[in-house]
Design an enzyme around this catalytic site. Structure first.
Site, PDB file in Angstrom:
ATOM      1  N   ARG A 231       1.362 -17.013   2.490  1.00  0.00           N
ATOM      2  CA  ARG A 231       0.574 -16.113   3.341  1.00  0.00           C
ATOM      3  C   ARG A 231      -0.625 -16.836   3.938  1.00  0.00           C
ATOM      4  O   ARG A 231      -0.948 -16.651   5.121  1.00  0.00           O
ATOM      5  CB  ARG A 231       0.115 -14.899   2.537  1.00  0.00           C
ATOM      6  CG  ARG A 231       1.222 -13.902   2.218  1.00  0.00           C
ATOM      7  CD  ARG A 231       0.716 -12.832   1.284  1.00  0.00           C
ATOM      8  NE  ARG A 231       1.736 -11.826   0.980  1.00  0.00           N
ATOM      9  CZ  ARG A 231       1.620 -10.936   0.008  1.00  0.00           C
ATOM     10  NH1 ARG A 231       0.541 -10.934  -0.775  1.00  0.00           N
ATOM     11  NH2 ARG A 231       2.579 -10.048  -0.201  1.00  0.00           N
TER      12      ARG A 231
ATOM     13  N   ARG B 260      12.388   1.929  -4.746  1.00  0.00           N
ATOM     14  CA  ARG B 260      11.065   1.679  -5.321  1.00  0.00           C
ATOM     15  C   ARG B 260      10.186   2.890  -5.034  1.00  0.00           C
ATOM     16  O   ARG B 260      10.435   3.647  -4.099  1.00  0.00           O
ATOM     17  CB  ARG B 260      10.406   0.425  -4.732  1.00  0.00           C
ATOM     18  CG  ARG B 260      11.048  -0.877  -5.170  1.00  0.00           C
ATOM     19  CD  ARG B 260      10.321  -2.079  -4.611  1.00  0.00           C
ATOM     20  NE  ARG B 260       8.988  -2.236  -5.185  1.00  0.00           N
ATOM     21  CZ  ARG B 260       8.158  -3.226  -4.854  1.00  0.00           C
ATOM     22  NH1 ARG B 260       8.519  -4.120  -3.940  1.00  0.00           N
ATOM     23  NH2 ARG B 260       6.980  -3.326  -5.412  1.00  0.00           N
TER      24      ARG B 260
ATOM     25  N   ASP C  44      -3.024  -9.689  -3.725  1.00  0.00           N
ATOM     26  CA  ASP C  44      -3.128  -8.853  -2.527  1.00  0.00           C
ATOM     27  C   ASP C  44      -4.176  -7.764  -2.703  1.00  0.00           C
ATOM     28  O   ASP C  44      -4.831  -7.363  -1.734  1.00  0.00           O
ATOM     29  CB  ASP C  44      -1.771  -8.247  -2.162  1.00  0.00           C
ATOM     30  CG  ASP C  44      -1.052  -7.613  -3.332  1.00  0.00           C
ATOM     31  OD1 ASP C  44      -1.529  -7.744  -4.480  1.00  0.00           O
ATOM     32  OD2 ASP C  44      -0.001  -6.986  -3.114  1.00  0.00           O
TER      33      ASP C  44
ATOM     34  N   ASP D 259      11.745  -9.255   1.786  1.00  0.00           N
ATOM     35  CA  ASP D 259      12.773  -8.334   1.305  1.00  0.00           C
ATOM     36  C   ASP D 259      12.491  -6.890   1.716  1.00  0.00           C
ATOM     37  O   ASP D 259      13.232  -5.982   1.341  1.00  0.00           O
ATOM     38  CB  ASP D 259      12.954  -8.433  -0.216  1.00  0.00           C
ATOM     39  CG  ASP D 259      11.634  -8.508  -0.954  1.00  0.00           C
ATOM     40  OD1 ASP D 259      10.589  -8.263  -0.326  1.00  0.00           O
ATOM     41  OD2 ASP D 259      11.660  -8.806  -2.165  1.00  0.00           O
TER      42      ASP D 259
ATOM     43  N   HIS E  40      11.015  -8.762  -7.655  1.00  0.00           N
ATOM     44  CA  HIS E  40       9.901  -8.682  -6.734  1.00  0.00           C
ATOM     45  C   HIS E  40       8.604  -8.860  -7.510  1.00  0.00           C
ATOM     46  O   HIS E  40       8.560  -8.702  -8.723  1.00  0.00           O
ATOM     47  CB  HIS E  40       9.900  -7.382  -5.924  1.00  0.00           C
ATOM     48  CG  HIS E  40      10.164  -6.153  -6.733  1.00  0.00           C
ATOM     49  ND1 HIS E  40       9.179  -5.495  -7.426  1.00  0.00           N
ATOM     50  CD2 HIS E  40      11.311  -5.475  -6.960  1.00  0.00           C
ATOM     51  CE1 HIS E  40       9.703  -4.445  -8.034  1.00  0.00           C
ATOM     52  NE2 HIS E  40      10.991  -4.412  -7.772  1.00  0.00           N
TER      53      HIS E  40
END
Length: 406
Positions: free
Chosen positions: A82, A132, A184, A100, A217
């Protein structure tokens, strides 16, 4: 995009072993309604071996918008790719898209328009989950301009949002590559706090959060020690940027509730003695520094009680509470002071041996309102004061007679 023209938005994709999910991800980018000349894609292949890099190159060769593909050795986490992508981005705004996941129709066009219309630095687009569970509390209605203190946006700190690139560059906001989880949250919270306004686009799905069949993930990876690292980093950031008081307490709810509390939930019952001791050691400095009455009041009773036991080093009492909550038992409601005070009698309530203070069991009004017989003290006090004021304003019978006689 013509030479010398700045794109409106750069879509940054960090990709590692992303096949076959990458196919739908890039298809959602190609299907965006924003003019291809107004966007670019910066994709970073983080050392994939499953064909991810090759598929990115194929996409770059046929895509209608400019696509830059960068190949690098595996960095071990999402922060590095990122940051690399952000360093190459030229757009007025950037959007971080996980390889994804996928964008919703019209997502970029709508979010850029909302940011431009309001002059806001961050835009949250509605998220839906595919295998999810996404965050939900912030999608009640569109918010043209809000902030992190007066909305629920603190409960969505993932990076999949539209950010004004000038804000990120001006303050040097980048992903912390030393964190293996929660990076994040740190990035997004700092952006919220430094932003000149945040917008929430709640009436249109902008992002699909996809659960991989292999469960691979980021939010599923890493041991419990990494969760404590993440909580500590976020708490330190909030403490550094927000003075002590109600506003800080409002933000501290998030790491306590989302990151720390699960470590003292059902999984705690399965932990061995050594792990339990280690968790308490990791929690102690955070509880000592940041657990305040203001944070405690903002939690439900069962949440507050568990964290109180951690803060006071009474984890010997914790299994009883966790078992009670896991069994979905309803605590007895104890009403006092003519129904204006409600205690929820979770385990060890008013046990002389346990010595847990009543305040840990006291239901705040938002939780107490569900209890039959509860009377909200503030409302009744207001009505009583209003009635007294009206009575003072009305002339008494004797005064009226005297005035007429005069």
């Amino acid at each position: 995009m013509t030479v010398g023209t700045q794109p409106d938005v750069s879509v940054i994709i960090g990709a590692y072993e992303a096949m076959p999910y990458l196919v739908e991800c890039l298809a959602s980018v190609e299907a965006q309604t924003i003019d291809p000349g107004r966007m670019e894609v910066v994709a970073v292949d983080d050392g994939s071996t499953d064909g991810t890099g090759e598929y990115l190159e194929e996409f770059a060769a046929r895509a209608p918008m400019p696509v830059t593909v960068i190949h690098q050795e595996n960095s071990g986490g999402p922060s590095g790719p990122r940051n690399v992508g952000l360093g190459k981005a030229a757009g007025r705004y950037v959007f971080f898209l996980d390889a994804d996941d996928r964008l919703g129709p019209e997502a970029l066009e709508r979010m850029v328009a909302m940011a431009d219309r309001n002059g806001t630095d961050v835009v949250l687009g509605r998220v839906e989950g595919v295998n999810r569970v996404p965050p939900k509390s912030m999608w009640g209605r569109n918010l043209e301009r809000t902030d992190v203190f007066s909305s629920h946006i603190k409960f969505t700190l993932s990076a999949q949002k539209l950010f004004r690139r000038a804000l990120l560059d001006r303050h040097g906001i980048r992903f912390d590559e030393s964190l293996w989880t929660g990076e994040d949250a740190l990035f997004t919270m700092e952006a919220y706090l430094r932003a000149d306004g945040v917008s929430v686009l709640a009436d249109h799905t902008c992002y699909y959060l996809v659960g991989r069949e292999d469960g691979n993930h980021v939010t599923k990876q890493g041991g419990y020690t990494l969760r404590f690292d993440s909580a500590r980093a976020l708490m330190e950031l909030v403490a550094a940027m927000v003075p002590a008081g109600p506003r800080r307490d409002t933000l501290m709810v998030r790491p306590f509730l989302i990151t720390l509390l699960p470590q003292f939930g059902p999984r705690f019952l399965k932990d061995g003695d050594e792990v339990r001791r280690h968790k308490l050691e990791l929690a102690e400095p955070l509880m000592d520094a940041y657990w305040t009455p203001g944070v405690a009041r903002r939690l439900k009773v069962d949440e507050r009680l568990r964290l109180h036991l951690v803060a006071t080093r009474r984890t010997d009492l914790l299994p009883d509470v966790v078992e009670f909550v896991r069994a979905k038992k309803r605590p007895e409601a104890v009403l006092e002071r003519r129904g204006t005070r409600v205690y929820l009698a979770y385990p060890h309530f008013r046990s002389a041996a346990a010595g847990v203070p009543d305040e840990a069991y006291l239901a705040e009004p938002r939780e107490a309102r569900a209890v039959e017989g509860y009377r909200e003290a503030a409302a009744h006090s207001f009505l009583r004061r209003a009635a007294r004021k009206v009575r003072r304003m009305l002339p008494s019978a004797g005064t009226g007679t005297g005035a007429a006689a005069a």
